[in-house]
Enzyme design. Structure first.
Site, PDB file in Angstrom:
ATOM      1  CD1 TRP A 196      32.725  46.775  46.808  1.00  0.00           C
ATOM      2  CD2 TRP A 196      33.414  48.560  47.550  1.00  0.00           C
ATOM      3  NE1 TRP A 196      32.776  46.396  47.771  1.00  0.00           N
ATOM      4  CE2 TRP A 196      33.225  47.395  48.648  1.00  0.00           C
ATOM      5  CE3 TRP A 196      33.746  49.787  48.166  1.00  0.00           C
ATOM      6  CZ2 TRP A 196      33.825  47.497  50.056  1.00  0.00           C
ATOM      7  CZ3 TRP A 196      34.326  49.880  49.526  1.00  0.00           C
ATOM      8  CH2 TRP A 196      34.122  48.918  50.474  1.00  0.00           C
ATOM      9  CE  LYS A 219      31.324  41.463  38.119  1.00  0.00           C
ATOM     10  NZ  LYS A 219      31.019  42.461  38.715  1.00  0.00           N
ATOM     11  N   PRO A 220      32.930  45.920  36.205  1.00  0.00           N
ATOM     12  CG  PRO A 220      32.139  47.944  35.852  1.00  0.00           C
ATOM     13  CD  PRO A 220      32.309  46.403  35.153  1.00  0.00           C
ATOM     14  N   GLY A 265      39.529  41.606  44.297  1.00  0.00           N
ATOM     15  CA  GLY A 265      38.356  41.321  45.162  1.00  0.00           C
ATOM     16  C   GLY A 265      38.647  40.575  46.470  1.00  0.00           C
ATOM     17  CB  SER A 266      36.290  39.042  48.773  1.00  0.00           C
ATOM     18  OG  SER A 266      35.472  38.203  48.177  1.00  0.00           O
ATOM     19  CD  GLU A 319      47.170  41.995  42.710  1.00  0.00           C
ATOM     20  OE1 GLU A 319      47.452  42.189  43.990  1.00  0.00           O
ATOM     21  OE2 GLU A 319      47.963  42.110  41.959  1.00  0.00           O
ATOM     22  CG  LEU A 320      42.668  36.840  46.050  1.00  0.00           C
ATOM     23  CD1 LEU A 320      42.859  35.444  46.274  1.00  0.00           C
ATOM     24  CD2 LEU A 320      41.520  37.170  45.194  1.00  0.00           C
ATOM     25  CB  CYS A 354      43.033  45.155  49.524  1.00  0.00           C
ATOM     26  SG  CYS A 354      44.125  46.204  48.292  1.00  0.00           S
ATOM     27  CD  GLU A 367      40.170  42.500  53.406  1.00  0.00           C
ATOM     28  OE1 GLU A 367      39.190  41.843  53.148  1.00  0.00           O
ATOM     29  OE2 GLU A 367      40.798  43.015  52.652  1.00  0.00           O
TER      30      GLU A 367
HETATM   31  P1  NAD Z   1      34.212  40.936  46.007  1.00  0.00           P
HETATM   32  O1  NAD Z   1      35.125  39.655  45.946  1.00  0.00           O
HETATM   33  O2  NAD Z   1      32.824  40.876  46.689  1.00  0.00           O
HETATM   34  O3  NAD Z   1      33.709  41.509  44.652  1.00  0.00           O
HETATM   35  C1  NAD Z   1      34.830  41.835  43.666  1.00  0.00           C
HETATM   36  C2  NAD Z   1      34.531  41.509  42.272  1.00  0.00           C
HETATM   37  O4  NAD Z   1      33.959  40.379  42.089  1.00  0.00           O
HETATM   38  C3  NAD Z   1      33.053  42.460  42.228  1.00  0.00           C
HETATM   39  O5  NAD Z   1      33.358  42.972  40.548  1.00  0.00           O
HETATM   40  C4  NAD Z   1      32.102  41.178  42.340  1.00  0.00           C
HETATM   41  O6  NAD Z   1      30.972  41.860  41.168  1.00  0.00           O
HETATM   42  C5  NAD Z   1      32.630  40.182  41.370  1.00  0.00           C
HETATM   43  N1  NAD Z   1      32.112  38.875  41.892  1.00  0.00           N
HETATM   44  C6  NAD Z   1      31.532  38.598  42.921  1.00  0.00           C
HETATM   45  N2  NAD Z   1      31.103  37.224  42.778  1.00  0.00           N
HETATM   46  C7  NAD Z   1      31.752  37.031  41.646  1.00  0.00           C
HETATM   47  C8  NAD Z   1      31.569  35.567  40.753  1.00  0.00           C
HETATM   48  N3  NAD Z   1      31.127  34.610  41.294  1.00  0.00           N
HETATM   49  N4  NAD Z   1      32.125  35.493  39.555  1.00  0.00           N
HETATM   50  C9  NAD Z   1      32.935  36.762  39.021  1.00  0.00           C
HETATM   51  N5  NAD Z   1      32.691  37.959  39.600  1.00  0.00           N
HETATM   52  C10 NAD Z   1      32.077  37.899  40.745  1.00  0.00           C
HETATM   53  O7  NAD Z   1      34.932  41.989  46.805  1.00  0.00           O
HETATM   54  P2  NAD Z   1      34.436  43.455  46.943  1.00  0.00           P
HETATM   55  O8  NAD Z   1      33.871  43.480  48.276  1.00  0.00           O
HETATM   56  O9  NAD Z   1      33.933  44.110  45.921  1.00  0.00           O
HETATM   57  O10 NAD Z   1      36.006  43.908  47.385  1.00  0.00           O
HETATM   58  C11 NAD Z   1      36.530  43.944  48.446  1.00  0.00           C
HETATM   59  C12 NAD Z   1      37.634  43.222  48.500  1.00  0.00           C
HETATM   60  O11 NAD Z   1      38.457  43.388  47.628  1.00  0.00           O
HETATM   61  C13 NAD Z   1      38.428  43.245  49.759  1.00  0.00           C
HETATM   62  O12 NAD Z   1      38.475  41.666  50.415  1.00  0.00           O
HETATM   63  C14 NAD Z   1      39.670  43.724  49.453  1.00  0.00           C
HETATM   64  O13 NAD Z   1      40.845  43.508  50.297  1.00  0.00           O
HETATM   65  C15 NAD Z   1      39.971  43.445  48.153  1.00  0.00           C
HETATM   66  N6  NAD Z   1      40.841  44.183  47.193  1.00  0.00           N
HETATM   67  C16 NAD Z   1      41.979  43.566  46.847  1.00  0.00           C
HETATM   68  C17 NAD Z   1      42.944  44.265  46.183  1.00  0.00           C
HETATM   69  C18 NAD Z   1      44.394  43.969  45.784  1.00  0.00           C
HETATM   70  O14 NAD Z   1      44.906  44.620  45.088  1.00  0.00           O
HETATM   71  N7  NAD Z   1      44.736  42.854  46.366  1.00  0.00           N
HETATM   72  C19 NAD Z   1      42.606  45.678  45.766  1.00  0.00           C
HETATM   73  C20 NAD Z   1      41.118  46.261  46.336  1.00  0.00           C
HETATM   74  C21 NAD Z   1      40.416  45.336  47.051  1.00  0.00           C
END
Ligand code: NAD
Length: 475
Positions: A145, A169-170, A223-224, A245-246, A279, A379
């Protein structure tokens, strides 16, 4: 505003919806179709059905289609930025910046499409070896997000250039920016089924379908670290290729030979982008003892200039955090630092914004960062600068590398030798030397250690969407 799924070139809804709200106020913004496994399966079917045609298009045709999408994003910059601020909360100036950044990945990919080349290798007598690079096939993208547009185009552009089709999937909190990109894909005449977008409140159901379908050859996730780890497990069944990309835990080092004014400005610019919800946001500031006091004073002065408010205010630099859980985490980090003996120099509390929820954290400066504090280990994802210190280069490097994360790192120095030595010693995928904003479309963005696998951006990202095959030909 589109609120349905884009599957096989059609906008389709279902019985279930998920609500999108403005994070500043919790006001209703839209009800968006909420996909179950049936819709995700239909999206994979559509992507698989469109693969042959898209793969068969010439590189120039694919490049032109991506270029049209780029032009449309640029045309609709203002509308897309306003939509992003509404669902994500970031200040409107930053939202415009994200649209520019998002579009730049498409522009780059549109040019890169025609540079996917093979090789002919010398081989044994009577043989030639041809190396081909071919698109991996159907891909899925899962995005967060915090950068609702750029994290999609950074995957979509190169995937399309490589001749792949995609199911996106956003994040459930910010689906509208994704659907707006889907609408522009149609206007850009990207063929039906090449780009499919499904929103869902049951992310695990999405994964179950995508990782369970042998036609999906690649999943790209931002994501995370926690979710990334789960996806690694799920990828085992069908041996699915992954780009991850975490999360990050970026250090920001200031050496005594630095241009201190530039370091102060850089700290503020890097930290407060997206209210710290990035991130690559610097999270641990270590300043050489001899200049630490001056650095803290300088940052304190700068923070006085930052305005907190709703993202749609043109003069706002710090918007709301995304939700209550985020506020709780950031305030918890501040409280934890305080309890462990740090001094809150500026901010440290919630700011009341008229008509809004309590999601606005003041620009905060903490002095006295220590290793045991939560800010040192997790973080923070909020507008907090926490300053610790070091005595020499070796200690600075040790502190910086003392984390399982390895995405971005920053340092300020005017010593050319030190710039090289420290850059080489930092265990991070990205190093900003006297540069707090290193991200750009042509660079290989990505992390090491717990921050991920693979690179996005520039020519490097193309390898993420290409398989290498060789043909040994008897002549
Ligand atoms: P998140 O991991 O909770 O969610 C990211 C995405 O994964 C969302 O679309 C979510 O719906 C999906 N998701 C969650 N559980 C899932 C599952 N079991 N199967 C498939 N999809 C699933 O992370 P967030 O809170 O949305 O974003 C913040 C995190 O993203 C932070 O840790 C940040 O550092 C990281 N981030 C990394 C980068 C990068 O380029 N390295 C860029 C932006 C954000």
């Amino acid at each position: 505003m589109k609120t349905q799924h884009l599957i096989g070139g059609k906008w389709v809804g279902g019985e279930r919806t998920l609500e999108v709200v403005d994070p500043a106020t919790d006001e209703h913004v839209a009800d968006v179709a909420d996909a179950g496994e049936g819709e995700v399966r239909a999206a994979v079917d559509a992507a698989a059905g469109a693969l042959e045609g898209w793969r068969g298009a010439t590189a120039a045709e694919r490049g032109r289609a991506i270029r049209r999408l780029y032009d449309l994003m640029v045309r609709d910059r203002e509308r897309l930025a306003a939509l992003m601020t509404r669902e994500q909360g970031k200040p409107i100036g930053e939202a415009r910046g994200e649209i520019d950044y998002a579009a730049s990945f498409l522009e780059w990919a549109s040019e890169e499409a025609r540079r996917i080349e093979g090789e002919i290798l010398p081989a044994g007598k009577g043989k030639r070896i041809f190396v081909l690079r071919q698109g991996v096939g159907v891909c899925a993208a899962i995005t967060p997000w915090n950068f609702p547009s750029a994290m999609i185009t950074r995957k979509l552009g190169p995937a399309l250039a490589a001749g792949c089709t995609m199911v996106v999937k956003p994040a459930e909190l910010t689906p509208l920016s994704a659907l707006a990109i889907g609408e522009l894909c149609q206007e850009a005449e990207i063929p039906a089924g090449v780009v499919n977008i499904v929103s869902t409140s049951t992310a695990q159901g999405f994964s179950d379908v995508v990782f369970g379908d042998p036609r999906v050859r690649k999943v790209s996730f931002t994501g995370s670290t926690e979710v990334g780890r789960k996806l690694i497990g799920m990828s085992a069944g069908n041996i699915v290729r992954l780009s991850l990309e975490l999360g990050g835990q970026a250090p920001f080092l200031v050496f005594e030979d630095a241009d201190l004014d530039a370091a102060v400005r850089g700290a503020v610019t890097g930290k407060f982008r997206n209210s710290g919800q990035s991130c690559i946001s610097p999270n641990r500031f270590y300043v050489q003892r001899s200049v630490r006091e001056r650095f803290v004073e300088g940052v304190a002065e700068e923070l006085g200039r930052l305005r907190v408010g709703r993202g749609d205010g043109e003069d706002v630099q710090i918007g709301p955090l995304i939700n209550d859980a985020a506020v709780e985490k950031v305030m918890g980090h501040i409280e934890d630092a305080r309890e462990r003996g740090a001094r809150v120099v500026v901010g440290g509390a919630l700011e009341k914004v008229e008509g809004c929820k309590d999601r606005f954290v003041q620009a905060t400066l903490i002095d006295g960062l220590e290793g045991a504090m939560r800010i040192s280990c997790e973080e923070t994802f909020g507008p907090v600068i926490a300053v610790g210190s070091f005595s020499d280069e070796a200690e600075a490097i040790e502190l910086a590398n003392g984390t399982p994360y390895g995405l971005a790192s920053y340092f300020y120095t005017r010593d050319a030798g030190r710039a090289v030595r420290v850059s080489e010693a930092l265990e991070f995928g990205i190093v900003g030397v006297n540069d707090p904003v290193p991200s750009t479309a042509q660079a290989p963005f990505g992390g090491v250690k717990h921050s991920g696998i693979g690179r996005e951006g520039g020519r490097y990202v193309m390898d993420e969407y290409l398989e290498v095959k060789y043909v040994s030909l008897g002549v």
